[in-house]
Design a protein around this motif. Structure first.
Motif, PDB file in Angstrom:
ATOM      1  N   MET A   1      44.099  45.695  51.379  1.00 43.59           N
ATOM      2  CA  MET A   1      45.321  45.173  50.834  1.00 43.59           C
ATOM      3  C   MET A   1      46.427  46.209  50.826  1.00 43.59           C
ATOM      4  O   MET A   1      46.966  46.520  49.795  1.00 43.59           O
ATOM      5  N   PRO A   2      46.760  46.791  51.916  1.00 45.00           N
ATOM      6  CA  PRO A   2      47.795  47.812  51.911  1.00 45.00           C
ATOM      7  C   PRO A   2      49.146  47.223  51.527  1.00 45.00           C
ATOM      8  O   PRO A   2      49.535  46.155  51.971  1.00 45.00           O
ATOM      9  N   GLY A   3      49.852  47.933  50.681  1.00 41.62           N
ATOM     10  CA  GLY A   3      51.191  47.526  50.291  1.00 41.62           C
ATOM     11  C   GLY A   3      51.235  46.487  49.190  1.00 41.62           C
ATOM     12  O   GLY A   3      52.309  46.088  48.772  1.00 41.62           O
ATOM     13  N   ARG A   4      50.096  46.024  48.712  1.00 48.97           N
ATOM     14  CA  ARG A   4      50.080  45.005  47.671  1.00 48.97           C
ATOM     15  C   ARG A   4      50.132  45.659  46.307  1.00 48.97           C
ATOM     16  O   ARG A   4      49.485  46.663  46.062  1.00 48.97           O
ATOM     17  N   ILE A   5      50.882  45.053  45.386  1.00 47.57           N
ATOM     18  CA  ILE A   5      50.964  45.548  44.013  1.00 47.57           C
ATOM     19  C   ILE A   5      50.004  44.745  43.156  1.00 47.57           C
ATOM     20  O   ILE A   5      50.069  43.513  43.112  1.00 47.57           O
ATOM     21  N   CYS A   6      49.098  45.423  42.487  1.00 46.04           N
ATOM     22  CA  CYS A   6      48.151  44.765  41.599  1.00 46.04           C
ATOM     23  C   CYS A   6      48.804  44.611  40.231  1.00 46.04           C
ATOM     24  O   CYS A   6      49.337  45.567  39.680  1.00 46.04           O
ATOM     25  N   ARG A   7      48.759  43.418  39.700  1.00 44.80           N
ATOM     26  CA  ARG A   7      49.427  43.129  38.422  1.00 44.80           C
ATOM     27  C   ARG A   7      48.462  43.056  37.247  1.00 44.80           C
ATOM     28  O   ARG A   7      48.890  43.069  36.107  1.00 44.80           O
ATOM     29  N   THR A   8      47.174  42.968  37.496  1.00 43.29           N
ATOM     30  CA  THR A   8      46.188  42.926  36.410  1.00 43.29           C
ATOM     31  C   THR A   8      45.076  43.923  36.702  1.00 43.29           C
ATOM     32  O   THR A   8      44.921  44.404  37.826  1.00 43.29           O
ATOM     33  N   GLU A   9      44.282  44.208  35.677  1.00 43.95           N
ATOM     34  CA  GLU A   9      43.145  45.105  35.855  1.00 43.95           C
ATOM     35  C   GLU A   9      42.153  44.515  36.847  1.00 43.95           C
ATOM     36  O   GLU A   9      41.579  45.216  37.665  1.00 43.95           O
ATOM     37  N   GLU A  10      41.961  43.193  36.783  1.00 43.18           N
ATOM     38  CA  GLU A  10      41.025  42.534  37.687  1.00 43.18           C
ATOM     39  C   GLU A  10      41.477  42.659  39.144  1.00 43.18           C
ATOM     40  O   GLU A  10      40.666  42.923  40.035  1.00 43.18           O
ATOM     41  N   GLU A  11      42.773  42.488  39.399  1.00 44.12           N
ATOM     42  CA  GLU A  11      43.289  42.635  40.763  1.00 44.12           C
ATOM     43  C   GLU A  11      43.109  44.068  41.255  1.00 44.12           C
ATOM     44  O   GLU A  11      42.761  44.288  42.410  1.00 44.12           O
ATOM     45  N   ALA A  12      43.336  45.034  40.396  1.00 40.82           N
ATOM     46  CA  ALA A  12      43.167  46.441  40.778  1.00 40.82           C
ATOM     47  C   ALA A  12      41.707  46.743  41.082  1.00 40.82           C
ATOM     48  O   ALA A  12      41.390  47.406  42.075  1.00 40.82           O
ATOM     49  N   PHE A  13      40.799  46.245  40.242  1.00 33.31           N
ATOM     50  CA  PHE A  13      39.375  46.456  40.482  1.00 33.31           C
ATOM     51  C   PHE A  13      38.958  45.822  41.802  1.00 33.31           C
ATOM     52  O   PHE A  13      38.281  46.439  42.618  1.00 33.31           O
ATOM     53  N   GLN A  14      39.381  44.576  42.015  1.00 35.43           N
ATOM     54  CA  GLN A  14      39.004  43.863  43.236  1.00 35.43           C
ATOM     55  C   GLN A  14      39.566  44.551  44.473  1.00 35.43           C
ATOM     56  O   GLN A  14      38.903  44.624  45.506  1.00 35.43           O
ATOM     57  N   ALA A  15      40.788  45.056  44.388  1.00 35.34           N
ATOM     58  CA  ALA A  15      41.395  45.750  45.528  1.00 35.34           C
ATOM     59  C   ALA A  15      40.582  46.995  45.888  1.00 35.34           C
ATOM     60  O   ALA A  15      40.316  47.266  47.054  1.00 35.34           O
ATOM     61  N   GLY A  16      40.159  47.743  44.891  1.00 36.35           N
ATOM     62  CA  GLY A  16      39.360  48.937  45.140  1.00 36.35           C
ATOM     63  C   GLY A  16      37.952  48.609  45.592  1.00 36.35           C
ATOM     64  O   GLY A  16      37.381  49.293  46.433  1.00 36.35           O
ATOM     65  N   TRP A  17      37.388  47.540  45.053  1.00 37.64           N
ATOM     66  CA  TRP A  17      36.009  47.185  45.376  1.00 37.64           C
ATOM     67  C   TRP A  17      35.881  46.636  46.781  1.00 37.64           C
ATOM     68  O   TRP A  17      34.867  46.815  47.438  1.00 37.64           O
TER      69      TRP A  17
END
Length: 61
Positions: A1-17
């Motif tokens: 997900m390059p360039g995407r802004i994560c707005r919640t903790e879940e989105e950030a976790f999923q992006a890293g995972w």
């Protein structure tokens, strides 16, 4: 997900995972990048107070 802004903790976790590790493997399967047993134990101690407590009737089971 390059360039995407994560707005919640879940989105950030999923992006890293969902990203591969530096060794082009699934992070959960990579022996070099995965957490060791010692690291998991330390995290459990550090975060243990955040776990919900069981009701008194279920604690004895």
């Amino acid at each position: 997900m390059p360039g995407r802004i994560c707005r919640t903790e879940e989105e950030a976790f999923q992006a890293g995972w969902s990203e591969t590790c530096d060794h082009d493997l699934d992070p959960a399967e990579c022996p070099a990048c995965g957490l060791t047993g010692t690291e998991i134990a330390r995290l459990a101690v550090l975060l243990g107070h955040l776990a919900p407590t069981a009701p008194a009737g279920q604690a004895a089971a």
